[in-house]
Write an enzyme that holds these catalytic residues in place. Structure first.
Site, PDB file in Angstrom:
ATOM      1  N   ARG A  94      16.965  35.958  15.960  1.00 38.29           N
ATOM      2  CA  ARG A  94      16.349  37.240  16.306  1.00 38.29           C
ATOM      3  C   ARG A  94      16.520  38.153  15.092  1.00 38.29           C
ATOM      4  O   ARG A  94      17.461  37.989  14.315  1.00 38.29           O
ATOM      5  CB  ARG A  94      17.024  37.866  17.524  1.00 38.29           C
ATOM      6  CG  ARG A  94      16.966  37.023  18.791  1.00 38.29           C
ATOM      7  CD  ARG A  94      17.707  37.716  19.934  1.00 38.29           C
ATOM      8  NE  ARG A  94      17.635  36.952  21.178  1.00 38.29           N
ATOM      9  CZ  ARG A  94      18.584  36.129  21.605  1.00 38.29           C
ATOM     10  NH1 ARG A  94      19.693  35.975  20.890  1.00 38.29           N
ATOM     11  NH2 ARG A  94      18.452  35.471  22.743  1.00 38.29           N
ATOM     12  N   HIS A 216      19.433  31.089  24.428  1.00 37.70           N
ATOM     13  CA  HIS A 216      18.812  31.491  25.688  1.00 37.70           C
ATOM     14  C   HIS A 216      19.801  31.327  26.833  1.00 37.70           C
ATOM     15  O   HIS A 216      20.468  30.295  26.948  1.00 37.70           O
ATOM     16  CB  HIS A 216      17.570  30.646  25.990  1.00 37.70           C
ATOM     17  CG  HIS A 216      16.377  31.039  25.174  1.00 37.70           C
ATOM     18  ND1 HIS A 216      15.299  30.198  24.985  1.00 37.70           N
ATOM     19  CD2 HIS A 216      16.079  32.180  24.504  1.00 37.70           C
ATOM     20  CE1 HIS A 216      14.400  30.809  24.234  1.00 37.70           C
ATOM     21  NE2 HIS A 216      14.844  31.999  23.934  1.00 37.70           N
TER      22      HIS A 216
END
Length: 229
Positions: A94, A216
């Site tokens: 990210r 995740h």
């Protein structure tokens, strides 16, 4: 409420719009219940419309090569920018994880980087040899000439003022590169994360491993990348 939702549906409102409206109605009645203005919440059993999963834009390996080739390596910032994109793509980070990456998080002897993701959860991600090469060049030959501000000594990617890069700056750098090569795709730092996961799945990586590398919480989030197969 039911009649209103029927009208909303007949008015051809998108599923996302209907879902947002229902969410607002629920919040309103929840507030009324908390304020003791009603004794029962009539929205408890309201169902929201099913929302389709949006397939993200993905860059091909050729697209990524073109973007990297467009970077001017004669400038110190060029080396930094190339290193950033190599790291984004090699590790599927990210943008917030990229700008917060620290030198103490690099474990090149074992081929891993330590990343702090959402909720301050840490994970180890394998890093490719090309990204290692560019990080080493940037760290040892470019970064050492930057006057580092106090408190930013351990951050890997620095701006000209010796502070860590902002996420906005990373967006701008990538946007300018996309415009430079005339790429007709919506590209953001997150696009490299999608491309990382997509190329892994395309080449036979199992979903559980991809989930762990992406950080995740749920594997259902990772399942979007199976749209390829």
């Amino acid at each position: 409420i039911t009649e209103f939702l029927k009208w909303l549906n007949k008015a051809d409102r998108k599923a996302t719009t209907q879902s947002r409206v229902i969410s607002g109605i629920r919040a309103f009645y929840k507030y009324l219940l908390l304020e003791n203005m009603i004794s029962k919440n009539p929205t408890e059993l309201l169902e929201t419309p099913r929302l389709g999963r949006h397939l993200p834009d993905v860059l091909s390996v050729e697209d990524i090569d073109r973007l990297l080739s467009a970077i001017d390596l004669s400038l110190p910032e060029g080396h930094r920018n190339r290193t950033m994109i190599e790291t984004l793509y090699s590790c599927g980070l990210r943008v917030s994880e990229l700008v917060n990456l620290k030198i103490s998080d690099l474990f090149f002897d074992t081929g891993f980087v330590r990343v702090t993701g959402k909720g301050n959860k840490q994970r180890l991600i394998p890093i490719g040899s090309i990204a290692i090469k560019y990080i080493s060049i940037y760290k040892n030959e470019i970064r050492i000439h930057v006057k580092v501000q106090k408190g930013f000594e351990d951050f890997l990617f620095l701006n000209r003022r010796g502070k860590k890069l902002t996420t906005v700056m990373v967006f701008i750098i990538i946007k300018n590169l996309v415009q430079k090569i005339g790429l007709k795709k919506h590209v953001s730092p997150h696009t490299f994360r999608h491309s990382f996961a997509t190329h892994l799945v395309e080449n036979g990586a199992d979903l559980r491993s991809v989930q762990e590398m992406l950080g995740h919480e749920s594997i259902t989030t990772t399942e979007i990348y199976t749209h390829l197969d």
